[in-house]
Design a protein around this motif. Structure first.
Motif, PDB file in Angstrom:
ATOM      1  N   PHE A 229       1.030  -1.283   0.045  1.00  0.00           N
ATOM      2  CA  PHE A 229       0.181  -0.233   0.053  1.00  0.00           C
ATOM      3  C   PHE A 229       0.718   1.250   0.260  1.00  0.00           C
ATOM      4  CE2 PHE A 229      -4.035  -2.016   1.836  1.00  0.00           C
ATOM      5  CZ  PHE A 229      -4.208  -2.975   0.676  1.00  0.00           C
ATOM      6  N   VAL A 230       1.596   1.396  -1.066  1.00  0.00           N
ATOM      7  CA  VAL A 230       2.584   2.412  -1.288  1.00  0.00           C
ATOM      8  C   VAL A 230       2.525   3.206  -2.790  1.00  0.00           C
ATOM      9  CG1 VAL A 230       4.215   1.916   0.515  1.00  0.00           C
ATOM     10  CG2 VAL A 230       4.592   0.905  -1.645  1.00  0.00           C
ATOM     11  N   PRO A 231       2.694   4.171  -2.835  1.00  0.00           N
ATOM     12  CA  PRO A 231       2.536   4.523  -4.225  1.00  0.00           C
ATOM     13  C   PRO A 231       3.270   4.199  -5.232  1.00  0.00           C
ATOM     14  CG  PRO A 231       2.453   6.488  -2.752  1.00  0.00           C
ATOM     15  CD  PRO A 231       3.032   5.214  -1.910  1.00  0.00           C
ATOM     16  N   ASP A 232       4.619   3.914  -4.953  1.00  0.00           N
ATOM     17  CA  ASP A 232       5.734   3.312  -5.826  1.00  0.00           C
ATOM     18  C   ASP A 232       6.051   2.078  -5.234  1.00  0.00           C
ATOM     19  OD1 ASP A 232       7.672   2.556  -7.545  1.00  0.00           O
ATOM     20  OD2 ASP A 232       8.771   4.516  -7.182  1.00  0.00           O
ATOM     21  N   ALA A 233       5.870   0.767  -5.646  1.00  0.00           N
ATOM     22  CA  ALA A 233       6.428  -0.451  -4.819  1.00  0.00           C
ATOM     23  C   ALA A 233       7.505  -0.827  -5.336  1.00  0.00           C
ATOM     24  CB  ALA A 233       5.161  -1.545  -5.086  1.00  0.00           C
ATOM     25  N   SER A 234       8.363  -0.232  -6.364  1.00  0.00           N
ATOM     26  CA  SER A 234       9.578  -0.678  -6.775  1.00  0.00           C
ATOM     27  C   SER A 234      10.573  -0.864  -5.609  1.00  0.00           C
ATOM     28  CB  SER A 234      10.057   0.321  -7.928  1.00  0.00           C
ATOM     29  OG  SER A 234      10.074   1.582  -7.367  1.00  0.00           O
ATOM     30  N   GLN A 235      10.448  -0.003  -4.809  1.00  0.00           N
ATOM     31  CA  GLN A 235      11.462   0.014  -3.641  1.00  0.00           C
ATOM     32  C   GLN A 235      11.378  -1.465  -2.986  1.00  0.00           C
ATOM     33  OE1 GLN A 235      10.335   2.884  -0.719  1.00  0.00           O
ATOM     34  NE2 GLN A 235       8.409   3.269  -1.669  1.00  0.00           N
ATOM     35  N   LEU A 236      10.104  -2.169  -3.019  1.00  0.00           N
ATOM     36  CA  LEU A 236       9.811  -3.443  -2.557  1.00  0.00           C
ATOM     37  C   LEU A 236       9.928  -4.539  -3.570  1.00  0.00           C
ATOM     38  CD1 LEU A 236       6.477  -2.419  -0.690  1.00  0.00           C
ATOM     39  CD2 LEU A 236       8.393  -2.365   0.089  1.00  0.00           C
ATOM     40  N   GLY A 237      10.820  -4.191  -4.680  1.00  0.00           N
ATOM     41  CA  GLY A 237      11.044  -5.135  -5.693  1.00  0.00           C
ATOM     42  C   GLY A 237       9.946  -5.813  -6.335  1.00  0.00           C
ATOM     43  N   CYS A 238       8.846  -4.768  -6.374  1.00  0.00           N
ATOM     44  CA  CYS A 238       7.572  -5.237  -7.161  1.00  0.00           C
ATOM     45  C   CYS A 238       7.606  -4.197  -8.307  1.00  0.00           C
ATOM     46  CB  CYS A 238       6.204  -5.076  -6.212  1.00  0.00           C
ATOM     47  SG  CYS A 238       4.734  -5.263  -6.831  1.00  0.00           S
ATOM     48  N   GLY A 239       7.007  -4.789  -9.489  1.00  0.00           N
ATOM     49  CA  GLY A 239       6.715  -4.061 -10.680  1.00  0.00           C
ATOM     50  C   GLY A 239       5.353  -3.455 -10.742  1.00  0.00           C
ATOM     51  N   PHE A 240       4.468  -3.901  -9.867  1.00  0.00           N
ATOM     52  CA  PHE A 240       3.131  -3.470 -10.293  1.00  0.00           C
ATOM     53  C   PHE A 240       3.024  -2.048  -9.686  1.00  0.00           C
ATOM     54  CE2 PHE A 240      -1.432  -3.163  -9.482  1.00  0.00           C
ATOM     55  CZ  PHE A 240      -2.071  -4.073 -10.601  1.00  0.00           C
ATOM     56  N   ARG A 241       2.303  -1.008 -10.361  1.00  0.00           N
ATOM     57  CA  ARG A 241       1.989   0.136  -9.932  1.00  0.00           C
ATOM     58  C   ARG A 241       0.818   0.425  -8.979  1.00  0.00           C
ATOM     59  NH1 ARG A 241       3.302   4.376 -14.551  1.00  0.00           N
ATOM     60  NH2 ARG A 241       3.269   5.666 -13.147  1.00  0.00           N
ATOM     61  N   GLY A 242       0.954   1.539  -8.357  1.00  0.00           N
ATOM     62  CA  GLY A 242      -0.154   1.840  -7.335  1.00  0.00           C
ATOM     63  C   GLY A 242      -0.229   0.910  -6.296  1.00  0.00           C
ATOM     64  N   THR A 243      -1.022   1.221  -5.298  1.00  0.00           N
ATOM     65  CA  THR A 243      -1.490   0.632  -4.258  1.00  0.00           C
ATOM     66  C   THR A 243      -2.004  -0.810  -4.385  1.00  0.00           C
ATOM     67  OG1 THR A 243      -3.450   1.763  -3.918  1.00  0.00           O
ATOM     68  CG2 THR A 243      -1.398   2.603  -2.490  1.00  0.00           C
ATOM     69  N   HIS A 244      -1.626  -1.892  -3.903  1.00  0.00           N
ATOM     70  CA  HIS A 244      -2.264  -3.107  -4.269  1.00  0.00           C
ATOM     71  C   HIS A 244      -1.772  -4.303  -3.184  1.00  0.00           C
ATOM     72  CE1 HIS A 244       1.799  -3.287  -5.744  1.00  0.00           C
ATOM     73  NE2 HIS A 244       1.979  -4.344  -5.897  1.00  0.00           N
ATOM     74  N   LEU A 245      -2.032  -5.531  -3.233  1.00  0.00           N
ATOM     75  CA  LEU A 245      -1.689  -6.736  -2.382  1.00  0.00           C
ATOM     76  C   LEU A 245      -1.508  -7.768  -3.426  1.00  0.00           C
ATOM     77  CD1 LEU A 245      -4.413  -8.618  -1.823  1.00  0.00           C
ATOM     78  CD2 LEU A 245      -4.786  -7.102  -0.067  1.00  0.00           C
ATOM     79  N   HIS A 246      -0.916  -8.889  -2.678  1.00  0.00           N
ATOM     80  CA  HIS A 246      -0.626  -9.938  -3.784  1.00  0.00           C
ATOM     81  C   HIS A 246      -1.200 -11.076  -2.660  1.00  0.00           C
ATOM     82  CE1 HIS A 246       2.735  -8.462  -6.062  1.00  0.00           C
ATOM     83  NE2 HIS A 246       3.002  -7.591  -5.510  1.00  0.00           N
ATOM     84  N   VAL A 247      -1.992 -11.851  -3.431  1.00  0.00           N
ATOM     85  CA  VAL A 247      -2.559 -13.123  -2.841  1.00  0.00           C
ATOM     86  C   VAL A 247      -1.750 -14.199  -3.238  1.00  0.00           C
ATOM     87  CG1 VAL A 247      -4.541 -14.484  -3.025  1.00  0.00           C
ATOM     88  CG2 VAL A 247      -4.871 -12.105  -3.128  1.00  0.00           C
ATOM     89  N   VAL A 248      -1.222 -14.971  -2.525  1.00  0.00           N
ATOM     90  CA  VAL A 248      -0.143 -15.962  -2.587  1.00  0.00           C
ATOM     91  C   VAL A 248      -0.756 -17.288  -1.951  1.00  0.00           C
ATOM     92  CG1 VAL A 248       2.148 -16.630  -2.356  1.00  0.00           C
ATOM     93  CG2 VAL A 248       1.645 -14.330  -2.415  1.00  0.00           C
ATOM     94  N   ARG A 249      -0.537 -18.440  -2.598  1.00  0.00           N
ATOM     95  CA  ARG A 249      -1.000 -19.731  -2.080  1.00  0.00           C
ATOM     96  C   ARG A 249       0.195 -20.384  -1.310  1.00  0.00           C
ATOM     97  NH1 ARG A 249      -3.682 -24.629  -5.289  1.00  0.00           N
ATOM     98  NH2 ARG A 249      -4.454 -25.686  -3.674  1.00  0.00           N
ATOM     99  N   ARG A 250      -0.212 -20.436   0.068  1.00  0.00           N
ATOM    100  CA  ARG A 250       0.793 -20.976   0.979  1.00  0.00           C
ATOM    101  C   ARG A 250       0.153 -22.103   1.838  1.00  0.00           C
ATOM    102  NH1 ARG A 250       1.258 -15.425   1.839  1.00  0.00           N
ATOM    103  NH2 ARG A 250       3.286 -14.574   1.202  1.00  0.00           N
ATOM    104  N   THR A 251       0.779 -22.898   2.504  1.00  0.00           N
ATOM    105  CA  THR A 251       0.445 -23.803   3.747  1.00  0.00           C
ATOM    106  C   THR A 251       0.453 -23.016   4.916  1.00  0.00           C
ATOM    107  OG1 THR A 251       0.731 -25.925   2.460  1.00  0.00           O
ATOM    108  CG2 THR A 251       0.418 -25.967   4.823  1.00  0.00           C
ATOM    109  N   ASN A 252      -0.588 -22.565   5.451  1.00  0.00           N
ATOM    110  CA  ASN A 252      -0.639 -21.784   6.636  1.00  0.00           C
ATOM    111  C   ASN A 252      -0.957 -22.385   7.813  1.00  0.00           C
ATOM    112  OD1 ASN A 252      -0.068 -19.372   5.282  1.00  0.00           O
ATOM    113  ND2 ASN A 252      -2.127 -19.452   4.259  1.00  0.00           N
ATOM    114  N   PRO A 253      -0.353 -22.333   9.190  1.00  0.00           N
ATOM    115  CA  PRO A 253      -0.836 -22.823  10.296  1.00  0.00           C
ATOM    116  C   PRO A 253      -2.018 -22.518  10.755  1.00  0.00           C
ATOM    117  CG  PRO A 253       0.605 -21.254  10.744  1.00  0.00           C
ATOM    118  CD  PRO A 253       0.538 -21.436   8.970  1.00  0.00           C
TER     119      PRO A 253
END
Length: 393
Positions: A229-253
């Protein structure tokens, strides 16, 4: 293992039953299995349930539902004194048994419908899936599947074990389900839920599901590192522009599970970001150590700071619905439907919905394309009438 061992009956009433049971492995991986009346694991069911849980769509909630369905199936097979491998020719009787059987009633009084068509069909789907798996691993003669499906080629056992669409479409013992309207959470009801929330976390849960269309398992499985949720996610190593979140499949406790195997990005609007910021401030105040990377954690019940389970989201919505005085309680999928409907009504096409909702097939998004009567009328009224010719005809 005999499925009728340990079963004692009085007439046709079972004194003990098969039951579903949760299993937690040392790695914290959870799945559900089936125990016989002597509390022994039904090996074939356990093999299937673990295989399914570790497979493509293996949510823990599905494992739990399948285990409960198979427990009923084994109970029925024991009641007719048939090993489960020999029960396929009698599955029509199983369907009737599911509709009318209740443990506290004797057979002569079983007249009321106990389970409706939708529930019966869900149980039968689990049983068919169990049969397919058993045939694929050599626990069942593949010829038996010809009794379970209208059309079955024994050369396609492996496809059947994977749940090929061809075999789902030709399944026998399927009851006709009445058409039921898709129920959305009305905007007024969502506003009441938000007003009824007494803390920022519960407000964020409502807004995130309503404005992003997340499934409850996806929301409960989010990590803080998934939220950009930052204007520029490139600093997080992400190329998607604008605020967003990633839905990732994991095995969660905590049992959370993202249904789609493919990671997807969901844009976030200002309302979601604002609700998130307020929640993080509250979380840091209540749980200053913040040791869990899970986004949603318990803040108002012990143990504080541990990940919320998906069922906790349902409990939040039930509580807010009651506090808001809603006639119909809002559940998570109603908010997902509302998101999809709002996107469609504002120009979102099926391919856009497919990506936002995380569907594998574009046809899966069709269920969300249910325009309101007002929208249908508006479209018809926009169609121009016949044009007159120059001579007035």
């Amino acid at each position: 293992m005999s499925i009728i061992s340990g079963m004692r009956c009085r007439g046709d009433r079972a004194m003990t039953t098969f039951r579903s049971f949760p299993v937690r492995l040392p790695s914290d991986f959870r799945y559900w299995t089936v125990l016989d009346p002597a509390y022994r694991v039904v090996v074939e069911a356990d093999d299937f349930l673990l295989h399914h849980r570790m497979g493509r769509d293996g949510a823990e909630s599905t494992s739990q539902s399948y285990a409960a369905s198979l427990a009923l199936f084994f109970d029925w097979a024991a009641s007719i004194r048939k090993p489960w491998r020999e029960s396929a020719p009698y599955l029509g009787r199983f369907v009737y048994w599911l509709q009318h059987y209740r443990p506290d009633q004797v057979a002569a009084r079983r007249t009321a419908v106990v389970r409706g068509p939708r529930r019966v069909n869900a149980i039968m789907a689990a049983v068919r899936s169990f049969f397919r798996h058993a045939a694929s691993v050599g626990q069942l003669d593949p010829e038996v599947l010809g009794v379970v499906y209208d059309s079955f080629d024994t050369n396609r056992v492996n496809e059947a074990a994977r749940g090929a669409r061809y075999h789902r479409a030709s399944a026998r013992h399927r009851l006709s389900e009445p058409d039921s309207p898709i129920v959305n959470a009305a905007g007024e009801d969502v506003a009441e839920l938000i007003r009824a929330a007494r803390n920022a976390r519960d407000r964020f849960i409502v807004i995130a599901m309503w404005r992003m269309g997340l499934r409850r398992g996806e929301l409960a499985g989010l990590r803080r590192s998934d939220v950009h949720f930052v204007p520029d996610a490139s600093q997080l190593g992400c190329g998607f522009r604008g605020t967003h979140l990633h839905v990732v499949r994991r095995t969660n406790p905590n049992g959370a599970w993202a249904k789609s195997r493919r990671q997807r990005v969901v844009p976030a609007d200002w309302l979601t970001v604002q609700a998130y910021d307020q929640y993080i401030v509250e979380r840091d105040r209540v749980d200053p150590r913040g040791r869990s990377d899970f986004l949603l954690v318990n803040l108002f019940a012990d143990p504080v700071g541990t990940p919320m389970r998906p069922g906790g989201i349902n409990e939040v919505l039930v509580r807010l619905s009651s506090r808001a005085g809603l006639v119909r309680p809002v559940h998570p999928h109603m908010l997902r439907h509302s998101f999809a409907t709002n996107v469609a009504e504002h120009g979102g096409t099926a391919d856009v919905l497919k990506e936002l909702l995380g569907h594998a097939w574009i046809s899966s998004s069709d269920v969300y394309l249910h325009p309101s009567p007002e929208r249908l009328r508006a479209v018809v009224e926009r169609v121009p009438g016949p044009r007159t010719t120059g001579d007035g005809q």
